[in-house]
Scaffold this active site. Structure first.
Site, PDB file in Angstrom:
ATOM      1  N   GLU A  47       0.822  -1.211   0.000  1.00 15.06           N
ATOM      2  CA  GLU A  47       0.000   0.000   0.000  1.00 15.06           C
ATOM      3  C   GLU A  47       0.857   1.263   0.000  1.00 15.06           C
ATOM      4  O   GLU A  47       0.525   2.245  -0.675  1.00 15.06           O
ATOM      5  CB  GLU A  47      -0.942  -0.011   1.198  1.00 15.06           C
ATOM      6  CG  GLU A  47      -1.893  -1.208   1.226  1.00 15.06           C
ATOM      7  CD  GLU A  47      -1.282  -2.468   1.807  1.00 15.06           C
ATOM      8  OE1 GLU A  47      -1.941  -3.524   1.763  1.00 15.06           O
ATOM      9  OE2 GLU A  47      -0.117  -2.415   2.304  1.00 15.06           O
ATOM     10  N   TYR A 115       9.067 -11.558   8.549  1.00 20.16           N
ATOM     11  CA  TYR A 115       9.179 -11.592  10.005  1.00 20.16           C
ATOM     12  C   TYR A 115       8.229 -10.505  10.521  1.00 20.16           C
ATOM     13  O   TYR A 115       8.641  -9.410  10.877  1.00 20.16           O
ATOM     14  CB  TYR A 115      10.628 -11.336  10.428  1.00 20.16           C
ATOM     15  CG  TYR A 115      11.592 -12.319   9.804  1.00 20.16           C
ATOM     16  CD1 TYR A 115      11.875 -13.534  10.419  1.00 20.16           C
ATOM     17  CD2 TYR A 115      12.174 -12.051   8.567  1.00 20.16           C
ATOM     18  CE1 TYR A 115      12.738 -14.454   9.835  1.00 20.16           C
ATOM     19  CE2 TYR A 115      13.038 -12.959   7.969  1.00 20.16           C
ATOM     20  CZ  TYR A 115      13.308 -14.157   8.606  1.00 20.16           C
ATOM     21  OH  TYR A 115      14.161 -15.067   8.014  1.00 20.16           O
ATOM     22  N   ARG A 116       6.936 -10.848  10.501  1.00 19.98           N
ATOM     23  CA  ARG A 116       5.925  -9.820  10.767  1.00 19.98           C
ATOM     24  C   ARG A 116       4.851 -10.280  11.747  1.00 19.98           C
ATOM     25  O   ARG A 116       3.915  -9.526  12.029  1.00 19.98           O
ATOM     26  CB  ARG A 116       5.284  -9.389   9.449  1.00 19.98           C
ATOM     27  CG  ARG A 116       4.403 -10.436   8.814  1.00 19.98           C
ATOM     28  CD  ARG A 116       4.146 -10.255   7.336  1.00 19.98           C
ATOM     29  NE  ARG A 116       3.635  -8.961   6.928  1.00 19.98           N
ATOM     30  CZ  ARG A 116       3.406  -8.635   5.642  1.00 19.98           C
ATOM     31  NH1 ARG A 116       3.643  -9.520   4.677  1.00 19.98           N
ATOM     32  NH2 ARG A 116       2.933  -7.447   5.330  1.00 19.98           N
ATOM     33  N   ASN A 177      -3.246  -9.210  -4.602  1.00 21.63           N
ATOM     34  CA  ASN A 177      -1.929  -9.297  -3.964  1.00 21.63           C
ATOM     35  C   ASN A 177      -1.800 -10.543  -3.090  1.00 21.63           C
ATOM     36  O   ASN A 177      -1.459 -10.454  -1.905  1.00 21.63           O
ATOM     37  CB  ASN A 177      -1.674  -8.028  -3.137  1.00 21.63           C
ATOM     38  CG  ASN A 177      -0.359  -7.359  -3.484  1.00 21.63           C
ATOM     39  OD1 ASN A 177       0.614  -8.034  -3.808  1.00 21.63           O
ATOM     40  ND2 ASN A 177      -0.340  -6.052  -3.405  1.00 21.63           N
ATOM     41  N   GLY A 265       7.237  -5.509  -6.435  1.00 25.00           N
ATOM     42  CA  GLY A 265       6.821  -4.112  -6.377  1.00 25.00           C
ATOM     43  C   GLY A 265       6.228  -3.598  -7.669  1.00 25.00           C
ATOM     44  O   GLY A 265       5.584  -2.544  -7.681  1.00 25.00           O
ATOM     45  N   GLY A 267       3.746  -4.762  -9.473  1.00 28.58           N
ATOM     46  CA  GLY A 267       2.287  -4.760  -9.462  1.00 28.58           C
ATOM     47  C   GLY A 267       1.712  -3.568  -8.720  1.00 28.58           C
ATOM     48  O   GLY A 267       0.703  -2.992  -9.130  1.00 28.58           O
ATOM     49  N   ASP A 268       2.360  -3.185  -7.623  1.00 25.59           N
ATOM     50  CA  ASP A 268       1.923  -2.004  -6.875  1.00 25.59           C
ATOM     51  C   ASP A 268       2.117  -0.745  -7.716  1.00 25.59           C
ATOM     52  O   ASP A 268       1.259   0.142  -7.737  1.00 25.59           O
ATOM     53  CB  ASP A 268       2.715  -1.879  -5.577  1.00 25.59           C
ATOM     54  CG  ASP A 268       2.659  -3.121  -4.716  1.00 25.59           C
ATOM     55  OD1 ASP A 268       1.587  -3.762  -4.674  1.00 25.59           O
ATOM     56  OD2 ASP A 268       3.679  -3.453  -4.100  1.00 25.59           O
TER      57      ASP A 268
END
Length: 330
Positions: A47, A115-116, A177, A265, A267-268
């Site tokens: 985003e 790592y989220r 996504n 990146g 596609g964004d």
């Protein structure tokens, strides 16, 4: 109706993008991680990538999220703000960390290790939609990454798409996504199809659609599966992008020839270019071209956010005839 701007979204007001952005580590040069000697620190988030490219394209844009009270969080905030994005609505969480990803390039594919779990952004919920920036937005942008992060994040996206399209104060765009590593087995296909079908504008890669909903799907088949969005964009990698509008118009634009350094990146970037085109009043073909132009800037760098061509080159490409477009290098 080819050549008619569609749909006529309000030109005024900011775009608001909501979702997690992480610190990102990537080998430089882009070699497999196990043979890398140096790692480059940058930022990565679907985003905020869209937000930064929209700012590059002259749009007023805000990014809403949460970051940890840590060095990675400060780095992320500074980087997104430096791109011209309003980050004043980003919350600092004193208890949860900023997420981290590590890229592992290899051949024509880049693996991404996340790592989220338990990150600051994973605690976001529907209350984010009460932000004054959302209430005054010309467009709200979300992706399918967010509902995979936590139950509260899923409720956030469901709430944003819960109002019937005709009653929304602004259009909502949604990029599927799909990130398989974030979803429990067997859950992504149903959830993402439902969310994607409720948006005003939906983006999906053809490869994503085939992985989620059927290996033999072609772009027109995806439109039959996702029939409700006012505009559906099906991206076929470096081949072409297809747009389907709810008035029956369909349009295909081949991708620009681009030297690919690293594809994450792109596609964004494409979504940002296409949305910027719609908000400028472009017809579908021209908006798709701006999507391809913007995507090419991400393909040429190891990070998610690369420099756009200068304004004169962008206008030249947008105005090119079919033969010139087909022969153009980005």
């Amino acid at each position: 109706m080819s050549g008619v701007p569609f749909p006529r979204f309000p030109a005024d007001g900011p775009v608001v993008c909501i979702g997690e952005t992480m610190a990102a580590l990537a080998p430089t040069p882009p070699v497999p991680l196990d043979s890398a000697e140096d790692l480059r620190l940058s930022v990565a988030g679907a985003e905020s990538n869209v937000a930064m490219y929209l700012a590059d394209l002259g749009r007023s844009v805000s990014w809403l999220s949460a970051l940890g009270d840590d060095a990675f969080g400060r780095r992320v905030r500074a980087a997104v703000a430096a791109a011209g994005v309003d980050v004043t609505g980003v919350r600092t969480d004193p208890e949860r960390p900023t997420g981290l990803l590590v890229k592992d390039p290899g051949g024509d594919r880049t693996r991404v290790h996340y790592y989220r779990v338990g990150s600051a952004a994973s605690a976001l919920g529907p209350e984010v939609l009460d932000d004054e920036r959302v209430r005054s937005a010309a467009l709200l942008h979300l992706t399918g990454v967010t509902p995979a992060l936590s139950p509260s994040c899923r409720k956030l996206v469901e709430a944003a798409l819960g109002t019937p399209p005709g009653e929304r104060p602004h259009p909502v765009s949604f990029d599927v996504n799909h990130r398989p590593a974030l979803w429990p087995d067997g859950t992504a296909a149903t959830v993402l199809r439902d969310l994607a079908d409720r948006a005003d504008i939906t983006f999906v890669g053809l490869d994503e659609a085939q992985d989620l909903w059927g290996a033999d799907l072609q772009p027109a088949d995806v439109r039959r599966l996702l029939a409700r969005p006012r505009i559906l964009v099906v991206k076929d990698g470096g081949v072409a992008a297809h747009a389907f509008a709810d008035d029956g118009e369909a349009c295909t634009v081949p991708a620009l020839r681009t030297e690919v350094v690293e594809p994450v990146g792109a596609g964004d970037a494409f979504a940002a270019g296409f949305l910027a085109g719609l908000l400028r009043g472009y017809e579908l073909k021209r908006a798709l071209r701006l999507g391809h132009i913007t995507a090419s800037s991400a393909l040429r760098v190891t990070g998610d956010h690369g420099p756009l061509p200068d304004g004169a080159r962008i206008e030249q490409l947008l105005a090119a005839d079919e033969e010139e477009w087909g022969a153009a290098m980005s």
